[in-house]
Design a protein around this motif. Structure first.
Motif, PDB file in Angstrom:
ATOM      1  N   ASP A   1     -37.831  48.378  -3.804  1.00  6.50           N
ATOM      2  CA  ASP A   1     -37.678  46.912  -4.451  1.00  6.50           C
ATOM      3  C   ASP A   1     -36.454  46.183  -4.040  1.00  6.50           C
ATOM      4  O   ASP A   1     -36.120  45.059  -4.462  1.00  6.50           O
ATOM      5  N   GLU A   2     -35.660  46.768  -2.996  1.00  2.00           N
ATOM      6  CA  GLU A   2     -34.633  46.125  -2.312  1.00  2.00           C
ATOM      7  C   GLU A   2     -35.343  45.213  -1.096  1.00  2.00           C
ATOM      8  O   GLU A   2     -36.371  45.299  -0.609  1.00  2.00           O
ATOM      9  N   PHE A   3     -34.347  44.200  -0.683  1.00  4.41           N
ATOM     10  CA  PHE A   3     -35.011  43.435   0.360  1.00  4.41           C
ATOM     11  C   PHE A   3     -33.774  42.738   1.175  1.00  4.41           C
ATOM     12  O   PHE A   3     -32.590  42.492   0.499  1.00  4.41           O
ATOM     13  N   MET A   4     -34.071  42.362   2.278  1.00  5.45           N
ATOM     14  CA  MET A   4     -32.806  41.657   3.132  1.00  5.45           C
ATOM     15  C   MET A   4     -33.148  40.119   2.936  1.00  5.45           C
ATOM     16  O   MET A   4     -34.244  39.596   2.784  1.00  5.45           O
ATOM     17  N   PRO A  26     -29.563  51.538   4.513  1.00  3.23           N
ATOM     18  CA  PRO A  26     -30.003  52.115   5.610  1.00  3.23           C
ATOM     19  C   PRO A  26     -28.655  52.047   6.533  1.00  3.23           C
ATOM     20  O   PRO A  26     -27.752  51.313   6.680  1.00  3.23           O
ATOM     21  N   GLU A  27     -28.953  53.149   7.655  1.00  2.71           N
ATOM     22  CA  GLU A  27     -28.102  52.984   8.933  1.00  2.71           C
ATOM     23  C   GLU A  27     -28.207  51.653   9.520  1.00  2.71           C
ATOM     24  O   GLU A  27     -29.293  51.003   9.577  1.00  2.71           O
ATOM     25  N   LEU A  28     -27.135  51.292  10.101  1.00  2.78           N
ATOM     26  CA  LEU A  28     -26.964  49.962  10.939  1.00  2.78           C
ATOM     27  C   LEU A  28     -27.075  50.388  12.239  1.00  2.78           C
ATOM     28  O   LEU A  28     -26.955  49.202  13.017  1.00  2.78           O
ATOM     29  N   GLY A  29     -27.551  51.442  12.775  1.00  5.97           N
ATOM     30  CA  GLY A  29     -27.380  51.652  14.386  1.00  5.97           C
ATOM     31  C   GLY A  29     -26.022  51.916  14.807  1.00  5.97           C
ATOM     32  O   GLY A  29     -25.190  52.099  14.339  1.00  5.97           O
ATOM     33  N   GLU A  30     -26.316  52.198  16.191  1.00  6.74           N
ATOM     34  CA  GLU A  30     -25.143  52.605  16.973  1.00  6.74           C
ATOM     35  C   GLU A  30     -23.939  51.587  16.672  1.00  6.74           C
ATOM     36  O   GLU A  30     -22.865  52.003  16.814  1.00  6.74           O
ATOM     37  N   GLY A  41     -15.677  43.920  -1.831  1.00  2.00           N
ATOM     38  CA  GLY A  41     -15.091  44.042  -0.555  1.00  2.00           C
ATOM     39  C   GLY A  41     -15.105  45.280  -0.041  1.00  2.00           C
ATOM     40  O   GLY A  41     -14.592  45.582   1.014  1.00  2.00           O
ATOM     41  N   GLU A  42     -15.574  46.557  -0.840  1.00  2.00           N
ATOM     42  CA  GLU A  42     -15.542  47.838  -0.483  1.00  2.00           C
ATOM     43  C   GLU A  42     -16.321  48.302   0.442  1.00  2.00           C
ATOM     44  O   GLU A  42     -17.527  47.778   0.586  1.00  2.00           O
ATOM     45  N   VAL A  43     -16.129  48.951   1.297  1.00  3.31           N
ATOM     46  CA  VAL A  43     -16.976  49.535   2.295  1.00  3.31           C
ATOM     47  C   VAL A  43     -17.664  50.697   1.671  1.00  3.31           C
ATOM     48  O   VAL A  43     -17.393  51.460   0.863  1.00  3.31           O
ATOM     49  N   VAL A  44     -19.228  50.403   2.050  1.00  4.88           N
ATOM     50  CA  VAL A  44     -20.229  51.262   1.231  1.00  4.88           C
ATOM     51  C   VAL A  44     -20.957  52.096   2.486  1.00  4.88           C
ATOM     52  O   VAL A  44     -21.540  51.427   3.218  1.00  4.88           O
ATOM     53  N   PRO A  45     -20.840  53.456   2.617  1.00  8.03           N
ATOM     54  CA  PRO A  45     -21.535  54.103   3.584  1.00  8.03           C
ATOM     55  C   PRO A  45     -23.272  54.028   3.262  1.00  8.03           C
ATOM     56  O   PRO A  45     -23.580  53.793   2.153  1.00  8.03           O
ATOM     57  N   PRO A  46     -23.794  54.186   4.381  1.00  9.70           N
ATOM     58  CA  PRO A  46     -25.435  54.099   4.420  1.00  9.70           C
ATOM     59  C   PRO A  46     -25.916  55.466   3.572  1.00  9.70           C
ATOM     60  O   PRO A  46     -25.166  56.470   3.349  1.00  9.70           O
ATOM     61  N   GLY A  47     -26.829  55.271   2.992  1.00  8.84           N
ATOM     62  CA  GLY A  47     -27.559  56.325   2.173  1.00  8.84           C
ATOM     63  C   GLY A  47     -27.857  56.001   0.718  1.00  8.84           C
ATOM     64  O   GLY A  47     -27.747  54.643   0.237  1.00  8.84           O
ATOM     65  N   TRP A  48     -28.083  56.859  -0.266  1.00 12.28           N
ATOM     66  CA  TRP A  48     -28.263  56.658  -1.463  1.00 12.28           C
ATOM     67  C   TRP A  48     -27.332  56.501  -2.255  1.00 12.28           C
ATOM     68  O   TRP A  48     -26.246  57.308  -2.202  1.00 12.28           O
ATOM     69  N   HIS A  49     -27.179  55.568  -3.226  1.00 14.53           N
ATOM     70  CA  HIS A  49     -25.894  55.524  -4.107  1.00 14.53           C
ATOM     71  C   HIS A  49     -26.388  54.817  -5.739  1.00 14.53           C
ATOM     72  O   HIS A  49     -27.397  54.139  -5.748  1.00 14.53           O
TER      73      HIS A  49
END
Length: 190
Positions: A1-4, A26-30, A41-49
């Protein structure tokens, strides 16, 4: 139920009042960079949170590296947009670009006067380039505008309200390059 929502925002809505929810980024690519939490403003890494403490008036909202032009918080469709000043937020981590389109908000004809202003972020040099204003009869709609440029970081350039700018410029329609690296305070506009 997430969306861009557009190319930059990942929205993970709360459907019922709760203390949190799971979110997948999701990963944002190379060359894609990293996600940032819009409200912190915190950086959030790809993956489940597991997101907790989400306000019922907010939603889990994440931004990929991009340029965000902030307008008025409230604007009715029949009101003329006041572009005396704009906040330009840079979500760094990768190169990005954005084109701001302006018209008079009244003329609906296909050949109406309009103005395009391109913004280009170079992440390697930490420089924002604002290109020359162009468009069909753009001189009829373009007005010089104060631009408050903000490089988003934890606690800075967050949420829906205006932030303290890193650099303030008066854009008069000509191309300019704005460094936002460690020596940002040394920048001046002639």
């Amino acid at each position: 139920d997430e969306f861009m929502f557009g190319p930059s925002f990942l929205v993970a809505p709360l459907h019922t009042p709760s203390s949190g929810r799971n979110v997948y980024l999701p990963e944002l690519g190379e060359n894609g960079g990293t996600w940032r939490n819009f409200y912190s403003g915190e950086v959030v890494p790809p993956g489940w949170h597991t997101m907790s403490g989400i306000s019922t008036v907010e939603t889990a909202l994440f931004v990929r590296p991009s340029i965000l032009v902030m307008g008025p918080i409230r604007q009715h469709a029949f009101e003329v947009v006041d572009n005396n000043s704009l906040e330009i937020r840079i979500y760094n981590g990768a190169n990005s670009s954005f084109v701001l389109y302006q018209d008079d908000g009244i003329d609906a004809s296909p050949d109406r006067p309009h103005c395009d202003i391109a913004f280009v972020w170079n992440d390697e040099t930490a420089t924002l380039v604002i290109e020359e204003a162009v468009g069909h009869k753009f001189e009829l709609v373009f007005k010089p505008v104060q631009m408050n440029v903000v490089l988003v970081s934890p606690g800075h350039g967050i949420g829906v309200y205006s932030s303290a700018p890193d650099v303030v410029i008066l854009y008069v329609g000509t191309k300019m390059a704005i460094p936002l690296g460690p020596n940002v305070r040394e920048f001046s506009v002639d």
